[in-house]
Scaffold this active site. Sequence first.
Site, PDB file in Angstrom:
ATOM      1  N   HIS A 239      -8.148   6.533 -49.953  1.00  0.00           N
ATOM      2  CA  HIS A 239      -9.609   6.690 -50.096  1.00  0.00           C
ATOM      3  C   HIS A 239      -9.994   8.165 -50.233  1.00  0.00           C
ATOM      4  CE1 HIS A 239     -11.093   2.604 -49.005  1.00  0.00           C
ATOM      5  NE2 HIS A 239      -9.878   2.518 -48.509  1.00  0.00           N
TER       6      HIS A 239
ATOM      7  N   GLU B 206     -12.677   9.320 -51.154  1.00  0.00           N
ATOM      8  CA  GLU B 206     -14.116   9.501 -50.868  1.00  0.00           C
ATOM      9  C   GLU B 206     -14.358   9.716 -49.376  1.00  0.00           C
ATOM     10  OE1 GLU B 206     -12.596   6.731 -51.303  1.00  0.00           O
ATOM     11  OE2 GLU B 206     -13.529   5.087 -50.204  1.00  0.00           O
TER      12      GLU B 206
ATOM     13  N   CYS C 191      -8.021   1.829 -53.657  1.00  0.00           N
ATOM     14  CA  CYS C 191      -7.625   0.825 -52.670  1.00  0.00           C
ATOM     15  C   CYS C 191      -7.900  -0.595 -53.203  1.00  0.00           C
ATOM     16  CB  CYS C 191      -8.289   1.127 -51.344  1.00  0.00           C
ATOM     17  SG  CYS C 191      -7.368   0.492 -49.955  1.00  0.00           S
TER      18      CYS C 191
HETATM   19  N1  GLN Z   1      -6.805  -4.652 -47.751  1.00  0.00           N
HETATM   20  C1  GLN Z   1      -7.802  -4.611 -48.777  1.00  0.00           C
HETATM   21  C2  GLN Z   1      -7.503  -5.597 -49.888  1.00  0.00           C
HETATM   22  O1  GLN Z   1      -6.483  -6.188 -49.907  1.00  0.00           O
HETATM   23  C3  GLN Z   1      -7.920  -3.223 -49.357  1.00  0.00           C
HETATM   24  C4  GLN Z   1      -8.369  -2.255 -48.296  1.00  0.00           C
HETATM   25  C5  GLN Z   1      -9.229  -1.140 -48.750  1.00  0.00           C
HETATM   26  O2  GLN Z   1      -9.813  -1.147 -49.836  1.00  0.00           O
HETATM   27  N2  GLN Z   1      -9.366  -0.181 -47.891  1.00  0.00           N
HETATM   28  O3  GLN Z   1      -8.297  -5.772 -50.740  1.00  0.00           O
END
Ligand code: GLN
Length: 185
Positions: free
Chosen positions: A169, A171, A79
């Site tokens: 994610h 995890e 992410c």
């Molecule tokens: N929206 C976050 C970003 O732009 C990422 C979100 C996340 O890691 N769950 O960094």
Amino acid sequence: MVIGILAVQGAFIEHEKILQELGADTIQLRQKNDLDRHFDRLVLPGGESTVQGKLLKDLGMYGIIKEMIEDGMPVLGTCAGLILLAENISNDTRKYFQTLPVTVKRNAYGRQLGSFHYDGEIKGIGVFPMEFIRAPYIESVAGGVDVLAETDGKITAVKYKKQLGLAFHPELCGDYRLHKMFMEL
Ligand code: GLN
């Protein structure tokens, strides 16, 4: 095997628990000195990429980690971690490590779909429970990047050399197969 987990912000504890259960030793990377300790692999967790990126630079960790990845250290970016690895961010002028030749879009699913679950196929693994939280997706990849998953037509998992980039994610879903894949990279 010792795995360094970036722990300046975001969901790092969850990765730590899983990797320890899988038999790895882990260390939290919170400040520049921590990078002097020995570790063989690196995790860049989810969280807020802008905050993590700023802290990495302010703490003097950015250049050292970038060099480690460029020198071939296996890395798992989830992410926000994927955003840190990406060569380009289509809707943001900021750039971070740029070691993964893909273009990502941040917060790509809009506000309504801020957070959702999807059971999607991952190459070499099978159906996997994916948790998306204000997630990016990958808009395009350069040659040599292996697309591991497409979720509703959007690329959500890639592998490039020893870098694994995931928009979701792993995890948070109780399924350790992607962490195992990372430990075997
Ligand atoms: N929206 C976050 C970003 O732009 C990422 C979100 C996340 O890691 N769950 O960094």
